[in-house]
Enzyme design. Structure first.
Site, short mmCIF file in Angstrom:
data_model
loop_
_atom_site.label_atom_id
_atom_site.label_comp_id
_atom_site.label_asym_id
_atom_site.label_seq_id
_atom_site.Cartn_x
_atom_site.Cartn_y
_atom_site.Cartn_z
N SER A 124 0.84 -1.19 0.00
CA SER A 124 0.00 0.00 0.00
C SER A 124 0.87 1.24 0.00
O SER A 124 1.49 1.55 -1.00
CB SER A 124 -1.02 0.03 1.14
OG SER A 124 -1.95 1.07 0.86
N HIS A 168 5.52 13.46 7.15
CA HIS A 168 5.54 14.92 7.02
C HIS A 168 6.17 15.48 8.29
O HIS A 168 5.84 15.02 9.39
CB HIS A 168 4.13 15.49 6.87
CG HIS A 168 3.34 14.81 5.80
ND1 HIS A 168 3.47 15.12 4.46
CD2 HIS A 168 2.41 13.83 5.86
CE1 HIS A 168 2.66 14.36 3.75
NE2 HIS A 168 2.01 13.56 4.59
N CYS A 172 -2.27 -3.60 3.17
CA CYS A 172 -3.45 -4.41 2.88
C CYS A 172 -3.14 -5.90 3.01
O CYS A 172 -3.99 -6.73 2.72
CB CYS A 172 -4.00 -4.09 1.49
SG CYS A 172 -2.81 -4.34 0.18
#
Length: 133
Positions: A84, A89, A104
């Site tokens: 996935s 950040h 997943c």
């Protein structure tokens, strides 16, 4: 009477919990790091290495990686994974890091990567939320 209903209540809660976990297709780790080490926050090369190492140790497969440094400071990293994605950040001026790690396949890979990140950011306030989606 209340004592007789307690086992029934516990059984119902367990059934609902198990059913929710069986219905999910992936697990999403949301990691908030506060009061992070400023030396690491202002060193984009070191931050990239921490993420690369976490993903390598977790055993995920990196398909693509995007790196965007901000000026005068800050960093966004995005990794496209066969499992996935992973994103990071930073806000060095606020000593904050925000990370998303979704798989997943299974949550063991995320857990291994999360453990590495916790060690790398030791001394910080770290909150981890797991969402079964």
């Amino acid at each position: 009477m209340l004592l007789l209903l307690l086992p029934l209540f516990i059984t119902i809660v367990l059934i609902i919990t198990m059913r929710r976990k069986m219905d999910y297709v992936g697990v999403h780790y949301i990691i908030d790091v506060d009061d992070a080490d400023e030396r690491l926050l202002y060193d984009n090369t070191a931050m990239i290495k921490v993420c690369d190492d976490a993903l390598q140790k977790s055993g995920v497969t990196i398909v693509n990686k995007a790196v965007h440094p901000f000026h005068p400071h800050g960093l966004t990293l995005l990794y496209l994974l066969t499992e996935s994605h992973f994103s990071l950040h930073t806000w060095p001026e606020h000593r904050k890091i925000r990370i998303d790690f979704f798989s997943c396949q299974n949550h063991e890979k995320c857990e291994i990567g999360c453990d590495h990140l916790k060690r790398a950011f030791h001394g910080s306030t770290i909150r981890v939320q797991r969402l079964y989606r």
